[in-house]
Motif scaffolding. Structure first.
Motif, short mmCIF file in Angstrom:
data_model
loop_
_atom_site.label_atom_id
_atom_site.label_comp_id
_atom_site.label_asym_id
_atom_site.label_seq_id
_atom_site.Cartn_x
_atom_site.Cartn_y
_atom_site.Cartn_z
N LYS A 181 34.79 -22.89 -32.85
CA LYS A 181 34.33 -21.63 -32.24
C LYS A 181 33.24 -21.95 -31.23
O LYS A 181 32.22 -22.53 -31.58
N PHE B 200 32.76 -7.48 -28.19
CA PHE B 200 32.68 -7.47 -29.65
C PHE B 200 31.25 -7.15 -30.09
O PHE B 200 31.03 -6.38 -31.03
N ARG B 201 30.30 -7.75 -29.39
CA ARG B 201 28.91 -7.54 -29.81
C ARG B 201 28.48 -6.10 -29.57
O ARG B 201 27.65 -5.58 -30.30
N TYR C 43 43.35 -8.01 -29.82
CA TYR C 43 43.16 -6.57 -29.65
C TYR C 43 44.37 -5.93 -28.98
O TYR C 43 44.49 -4.71 -28.95
N CYS D 230 30.54 -13.24 -41.95
CA CYS D 230 29.42 -13.64 -41.09
C CYS D 230 28.25 -12.72 -41.38
O CYS D 230 28.39 -11.71 -42.08
N ARG E 261 23.42 -18.34 -29.56
CA ARG E 261 24.06 -18.98 -30.71
C ARG E 261 24.35 -20.46 -30.46
O ARG E 261 25.15 -21.06 -31.17
N SER F 12 33.03 -17.22 -40.18
CA SER F 12 32.96 -17.33 -38.72
C SER F 12 31.58 -17.68 -38.21
O SER F 12 31.35 -17.66 -37.00
N GLN G 50 27.09 -22.48 -32.57
CA GLN G 50 28.42 -22.45 -31.95
C GLN G 50 28.54 -23.60 -30.96
O GLN G 50 27.54 -24.13 -30.47
N ASP H 132 36.46 -11.18 -42.28
CA ASP H 132 35.57 -12.01 -41.47
C ASP H 132 34.27 -12.15 -42.25
O ASP H 132 33.71 -11.17 -42.72
N CYS I 156 26.04 -11.79 -38.63
CA CYS I 156 25.45 -11.22 -37.40
C CYS I 156 25.60 -9.70 -37.31
O CYS I 156 24.78 -9.04 -36.67
N TYR J 287 32.55 -13.07 -25.92
CA TYR J 287 32.35 -12.23 -27.11
C TYR J 287 31.59 -10.94 -26.78
O TYR J 287 31.25 -10.18 -27.69
N LYS K 77 38.82 -20.56 -31.15
CA LYS K 77 38.31 -19.31 -30.61
C LYS K 77 37.25 -19.58 -29.55
O LYS K 77 36.37 -20.41 -29.82
N SER L 88 37.40 -10.58 -27.49
CA SER L 88 37.17 -9.26 -26.92
C SER L 88 37.14 -9.23 -25.39
O SER L 88 37.74 -8.34 -24.78
C1 PBG Z 1 31.06 -13.06 -35.94
C2 PBG Z 1 32.16 -12.92 -34.99
C3 PBG Z 1 32.11 -12.76 -33.59
C4 PBG Z 1 33.42 -12.59 -33.16
C5 PBG Z 1 34.23 -12.69 -34.28
N1 PBG Z 1 33.43 -12.92 -35.40
C6 PBG Z 1 30.96 -12.61 -32.67
C7 PBG Z 1 30.11 -13.72 -32.27
O1 PBG Z 1 30.25 -14.87 -32.69
O2 PBG Z 1 29.20 -13.40 -31.52
C8 PBG Z 1 33.82 -12.34 -31.74
C9 PBG Z 1 35.19 -11.86 -31.55
C10 PBG Z 1 35.48 -11.26 -30.23
O3 PBG Z 1 34.76 -11.40 -29.23
O4 PBG Z 1 36.51 -10.59 -30.18
N2 PBG Z 1 30.25 -14.17 -35.78
#
Ligand code: PBG
Length: 310
Positions: A180, A189-190, A298, A105, A202, A150, A206, A103, A107, A186, A233, A259
């Motif tokens: 996305k 995940f965060r 997951y 990115c 975002r 991403s 996004q 991945d 962040c 998300y 996504k 997530s």
């Molecule tokens: C990185 C990224 C994110 C996810 C995957 N790559 C987080 C976001 O955009 O905030 C989220 C994946 C998930 O929620 O399982 N930018």
């Protein structure tokens, strides 16, 4: 008879298992909002890959959780950064058997939690592209089989393709997080990656969940820029986008069952409100039925177990 006429199959070889590799820990750290998942120390990754392979899952996507974050996210392209070490460890342990997706990115690496570098308090698209190019090269050098940008910056696929080609990684394909959405799905995940934006949101990069046609334009654009595989996504609230993408594009299509889609099922199952295994397999089947070839989820390990009847 039902099997004879079944239109959609679910098989572990189309699952991708997300892995969080964390710096500065020696034991796996459970992630509260992703029950069954942990932040993993690099030394444990060979075992995680083995568990996946033993269940027939041949692919993982790696997220790095660095010990130190800064304004530029410099750990994202460090040669011995957490993601680079995690990728190298997985490839070293499993070689060709395991497809390791990186991945790409910022962040997880920036102290402000945005997916790009800031200029004057907002994300600077073009300055971020240069940073993405450095990250892509470092991930490919570490052994990543696929690079998955991403961050949703405009032009990111073309920039990453040019960097990979210029760096001697012409053979490394790109899985584009093309469509996305700016999603509340998300959240967990965060928490796992410590990557929530510290100000704002975002929505500058996004997509608006209201825009299905724009999603198709984003997919078209990434394909034109050189993406080899496309992703939609999140998955569940966007099955219409997956179905439309399937009709329009011939390339492999991935869906990220993100997530909170996972966490909702887990929370309800924990309370006994739903039948977790049945609900999970129905959800994964529906994402395949909509048209996704590849399921990033997951649920990968448990679903593979349930499919095997265990
Ligand atoms: C990185 C990224 C994110 C996810 C995957 N790559 C987080 C976001 O955009 O905030 C989220 C994946 C998930 O929620 O399982 N930018």
């Amino acid at each position: 008879m039902r099997e004879l006429v079944r239109e959609t199959d679910l098989r572990p070889s189309s699952f991708v298992l997300p892995i969080f590799a964390a710096e500065g820990i020696v034991e796996p750290q459970p992630i509260a909002s992703l029950p069954g998942h942990s932040r993993q120390p690099v030394a444990a990754l060979g075992g995680v890959g083995r568990e996946a392979l033993d269940l027939g899952i041949r692919s993982v996507v790696v997220f790095g959780v660095p010990a130190h974050k800064d304004a530029e996210g410099t750990e994202a392209w460090s040669r011995d950064g957490i993601a680079q070490r995690a990728i190298a460890e997985l490839k070293q342990a499993h070689g060709e058997d395991l497809v390791v997706i990186a991945d790409l990115c910022l962040c997880e690496y920036t102290d402000h939690g945005h997916c790009g570098v800031l200029e004057g308090g907002s994300v600077a698209n073009d300055a971020t592209l240069e940073v993405y190019q450095r990250i892509a090269i470092s991930q490919a050098a570490a052994g990543a089989d696929l690079i998955a940008p991403s961050g949703m910056m405009d032009g990111q696929v073309a920039a990453v393709r040019a960097a990979l080609d210029g760096g001697g990684f012409e053979q490394v394909p790109i899985l584009a997080y093309a469509s996305k959405f700016n999603s509340a799905f998300y959240g967990p995940f965060r928490e796992a990656a410590g990557s929530a934006p510290q100000f704002g949101d975002r929505s500058g990069y996004q997509m608006d969940p209201a825009n299905g046609r724009e999603a198709i334009r984003e997919l078209e654009q990434d394909l034109a820029e050189g993406a080899d595989l496309l992703m939609v996504k999140p998955a569940l609230s966007y099955l219409d986008v997956i179905a439309e993408a399937r009709r329009r594009f011939e390339v492999p299509l991935a869906a990220y069952n993100v997530s909170a889609e996972y966490a909702m099922v887990k929370a309800a199952a924990e309370r006994g409100w739903v039948d977790g295994p049945r609900l999970t397999l129905e959800i994964l089947t529906s994402i395949r039925r909509a048209g996704a070839d590849i399921l990033i989820t997951y649920h990968a390990l448990e679903a593979a177990r349930w499919l095997a009847g265990a």
